[in-house]
Design a protein around this motif. Structure first.
Motif, PDB file in Angstrom:
ATOM      1  N   LEU A  22      10.353 -22.453 -10.767  1.00  0.00           N
ATOM      2  CA  LEU A  22      10.974 -21.198 -11.474  1.00  0.00           C
ATOM      3  C   LEU A  22      10.002 -20.857 -12.526  1.00  0.00           C
ATOM      4  O   LEU A  22       9.630 -19.821 -12.619  1.00  0.00           O
ATOM      5  N   ARG A  23       9.786 -21.685 -13.363  1.00  0.00           N
ATOM      6  CA  ARG A  23       8.642 -21.383 -14.683  1.00  0.00           C
ATOM      7  C   ARG A  23       7.326 -20.892 -13.873  1.00  0.00           C
ATOM      8  O   ARG A  23       7.093 -19.951 -14.455  1.00  0.00           O
ATOM      9  N   ASP A  24       6.908 -21.591 -13.035  1.00  0.00           N
ATOM     10  CA  ASP A  24       5.604 -21.247 -12.411  1.00  0.00           C
ATOM     11  C   ASP A  24       5.679 -19.935 -11.824  1.00  0.00           C
ATOM     12  O   ASP A  24       4.779 -18.910 -12.270  1.00  0.00           O
ATOM     13  N   ILE A  25       6.521 -19.620 -10.921  1.00  0.00           N
ATOM     14  CA  ILE A  25       6.862 -18.393 -10.393  1.00  0.00           C
ATOM     15  C   ILE A  25       7.003 -17.298 -11.410  1.00  0.00           C
ATOM     16  O   ILE A  25       6.288 -16.123 -11.178  1.00  0.00           O
ATOM     17  N   LEU A  26       7.685 -17.513 -12.402  1.00  0.00           N
ATOM     18  CA  LEU A  26       7.912 -16.461 -13.172  1.00  0.00           C
ATOM     19  C   LEU A  26       6.742 -16.101 -14.081  1.00  0.00           C
ATOM     20  O   LEU A  26       6.199 -14.836 -14.466  1.00  0.00           O
ATOM     21  N   THR A  27       5.749 -17.124 -14.683  1.00  0.00           N
ATOM     22  CA  THR A  27       4.756 -17.052 -15.370  1.00  0.00           C
ATOM     23  C   THR A  27       3.791 -16.353 -14.583  1.00  0.00           C
ATOM     24  O   THR A  27       2.912 -15.245 -14.836  1.00  0.00           O
ATOM     25  N   GLU A  28       3.413 -16.849 -13.207  1.00  0.00           N
ATOM     26  CA  GLU A  28       2.488 -16.083 -12.270  1.00  0.00           C
ATOM     27  C   GLU A  28       2.852 -14.859 -12.021  1.00  0.00           C
ATOM     28  O   GLU A  28       2.087 -13.931 -12.198  1.00  0.00           O
ATOM     29  N   ALA A  29       4.131 -14.509 -11.891  1.00  0.00           N
ATOM     30  CA  ALA A  29       4.522 -13.083 -11.469  1.00  0.00           C
ATOM     31  C   ALA A  29       4.288 -12.347 -12.703  1.00  0.00           C
ATOM     32  O   ALA A  29       3.930 -10.993 -12.476  1.00  0.00           O
ATOM     33  N   ARG A  30       4.583 -12.666 -13.810  1.00  0.00           N
ATOM     34  CA  ARG A  30       4.731 -11.693 -15.033  1.00  0.00           C
ATOM     35  C   ARG A  30       3.356 -11.385 -15.346  1.00  0.00           C
ATOM     36  O   ARG A  30       2.893 -10.259 -15.696  1.00  0.00           O
ATOM     37  N   ASP A  31       2.612 -12.313 -15.151  1.00  0.00           N
ATOM     38  CA  ASP A  31       1.044 -12.248 -15.577  1.00  0.00           C
ATOM     39  C   ASP A  31       0.425 -11.257 -14.571  1.00  0.00           C
ATOM     40  O   ASP A  31      -0.170 -10.170 -15.123  1.00  0.00           O
ATOM     41  N   PHE A  32       0.529 -11.458 -13.386  1.00  0.00           N
ATOM     42  CA  PHE A  32       0.013 -10.422 -12.261  1.00  0.00           C
ATOM     43  C   PHE A  32       0.709  -8.997 -12.426  1.00  0.00           C
ATOM     44  O   PHE A  32      -0.023  -8.076 -12.619  1.00  0.00           O
ATOM     45  N   ASN A  33       1.976  -8.855 -12.429  1.00  0.00           N
ATOM     46  CA  ASN A  33       2.675  -7.732 -12.446  1.00  0.00           C
ATOM     47  C   ASN A  33       2.232  -6.937 -13.632  1.00  0.00           C
ATOM     48  O   ASN A  33       1.997  -5.779 -13.714  1.00  0.00           O
ATOM     49  N   THR A  34       2.067  -7.568 -14.771  1.00  0.00           N
ATOM     50  CA  THR A  34       1.767  -6.845 -15.995  1.00  0.00           C
ATOM     51  C   THR A  34       0.353  -6.118 -16.086  1.00  0.00           C
ATOM     52  O   THR A  34       0.048  -4.965 -16.263  1.00  0.00           O
ATOM     53  N   GLN A  35      -0.580  -6.904 -15.350  1.00  0.00           N
ATOM     54  CA  GLN A  35      -2.115  -6.284 -15.076  1.00  0.00           C
ATOM     55  C   GLN A  35      -1.866  -5.200 -14.122  1.00  0.00           C
ATOM     56  O   GLN A  35      -2.730  -4.280 -14.052  1.00  0.00           O
ATOM     57  N   HIS A  36      -0.910  -5.277 -13.082  1.00  0.00           N
ATOM     58  CA  HIS A  36      -0.974  -4.144 -12.102  1.00  0.00           C
ATOM     59  C   HIS A  36       0.276  -3.214 -11.956  1.00  0.00           C
ATOM     60  O   HIS A  36       0.413  -2.646 -10.795  1.00  0.00           O
ATOM     61  N   PHE A  37       0.785  -3.050 -13.106  1.00  0.00           N
ATOM     62  CA  PHE A  37       2.064  -2.236 -13.403  1.00  0.00           C
ATOM     63  C   PHE A  37       3.067  -2.523 -12.187  1.00  0.00           C
ATOM     64  O   PHE A  37       3.531  -1.360 -11.441  1.00  0.00           O
ATOM     65  N   ILE A  38       3.518  -3.703 -11.820  1.00  0.00           N
ATOM     66  CA  ILE A  38       4.489  -4.134 -10.760  1.00  0.00           C
ATOM     67  C   ILE A  38       5.542  -4.421 -11.784  1.00  0.00           C
ATOM     68  O   ILE A  38       5.665  -5.117 -12.825  1.00  0.00           O
ATOM     69  N   TYR A  39       7.161  -4.105 -11.323  1.00  0.00           N
ATOM     70  CA  TYR A  39       8.180  -4.330 -11.886  1.00  0.00           C
ATOM     71  C   TYR A  39       9.129  -4.956 -10.967  1.00  0.00           C
ATOM     72  O   TYR A  39       8.870  -4.887  -9.832  1.00  0.00           O
ATOM     73  N   GLY A  40      10.066  -5.541 -11.606  1.00  0.00           N
ATOM     74  CA  GLY A  40      11.049  -6.108 -10.371  1.00  0.00           C
ATOM     75  C   GLY A  40      11.850  -7.267 -11.057  1.00  0.00           C
ATOM     76  O   GLY A  40      12.027  -7.320 -12.302  1.00  0.00           O
ATOM     77  N   VAL A  41      12.711  -7.949 -10.089  1.00  0.00           N
ATOM     78  CA  VAL A  41      13.787  -8.759 -10.556  1.00  0.00           C
ATOM     79  C   VAL A  41      13.704 -10.078  -9.454  1.00  0.00           C
ATOM     80  O   VAL A  41      13.381  -9.940  -8.072  1.00  0.00           O
ATOM     81  N   LEU A  42      13.914 -11.276 -10.209  1.00  0.00           N
ATOM     82  CA  LEU A  42      14.113 -12.586  -9.338  1.00  0.00           C
ATOM     83  C   LEU A  42      15.142 -13.151  -9.585  1.00  0.00           C
ATOM     84  O   LEU A  42      15.875 -13.175 -10.600  1.00  0.00           O
ATOM     85  N   TYR A  43      15.998 -13.524  -8.229  1.00  0.00           N
ATOM     86  CA  TYR A  43      17.250 -14.237  -8.492  1.00  0.00           C
ATOM     87  C   TYR A  43      17.289 -15.436  -7.721  1.00  0.00           C
ATOM     88  O   TYR A  43      16.854 -15.241  -6.567  1.00  0.00           O
ATOM     89  N   TYR A  44      17.641 -16.600  -8.278  1.00  0.00           N
ATOM     90  CA  TYR A  44      17.795 -17.778  -7.579  1.00  0.00           C
ATOM     91  C   TYR A  44      19.216 -18.494  -7.679  1.00  0.00           C
ATOM     92  O   TYR A  44      19.750 -18.492  -8.841  1.00  0.00           O
ATOM     93  N   ALA A  45      19.725 -18.909  -6.634  1.00  0.00           N
ATOM     94  CA  ALA A  45      20.910 -19.629  -6.592  1.00  0.00           C
ATOM     95  C   ALA A  45      20.931 -20.228  -5.189  1.00  0.00           C
ATOM     96  O   ALA A  45      20.589 -19.945  -4.100  1.00  0.00           O
TER      97      ALA A  45
END
Length: 156
Positions: A22-45
């Protein structure tokens, strides 16, 4: 043109460390998304992921193709893509919502005994996105202090 793309997947249980995944997914997503103006939400259960991605069509669709080959995800199911005028999750480069009673109750109302995002149709998907928008963002213990952007908050 901006789009919203939603998908569901199962977590690959071959990895022993869910928290690290989860940490890796969020870190990668936030880095990439910030650079490319992507927004969103992740839910896990319950060994399942749900993610909503919002942004420029070509970038979001390319990102989704990459996600489909990510070893952390199995049985990736595209739920919906449609054009949007504005991003619902614009406050977050990637909001993370942890298991939540309201969401558990929502899936119970759909006749599901556990979190099963693959069962969502267009009507229930829209309601689910509203629940995620209202839900508190969860901060995973990372072990080091990070800036606002890396916590999923986009200051722009």
């Amino acid at each position: 043109m901006n789009i919203r793309l939603c998908y569901a997947s199962k977590r690959n249980e071959n990895s022993d460390d869910l928290l690290q995944d989860l940490r890796d997914i969020l870190t990668e997503a936030r880095d990439f998304n910030t650079q490319h103006f992507i927004y969103g939400v992740l839910y896990y259960a319950d060994n399942a992921f749900f993610q909503c991605l919002e942004g420029e069509q070509q970038i979001v669709e390319s990102l989704f193709e990459k996600i489909k080959t990510d070893a952390r995800h199995l049985e990736v199911k595209h739920l919906n893509t449609h054009s949007i005028d504005q991003s619902t999750f614009k406050r977050w480069s990637m909001k993370y919502v942890q298991r939540n009673t309201n969401i558990e109750n929502f899936f119970l109302s759909l006749g599901e005994n556990s979190f099963n995002p693959s069962c969502l149709d267009q009507t229930s998907l829209d309601t689910f996105l509203s629940e995620l928008l209202l839900a508190e963002q969860t901060t995973l213990p990372i072990g080091k202090k990070v800036g606002m952007v890396n916590r999923g908050v986009n200051p722009f």
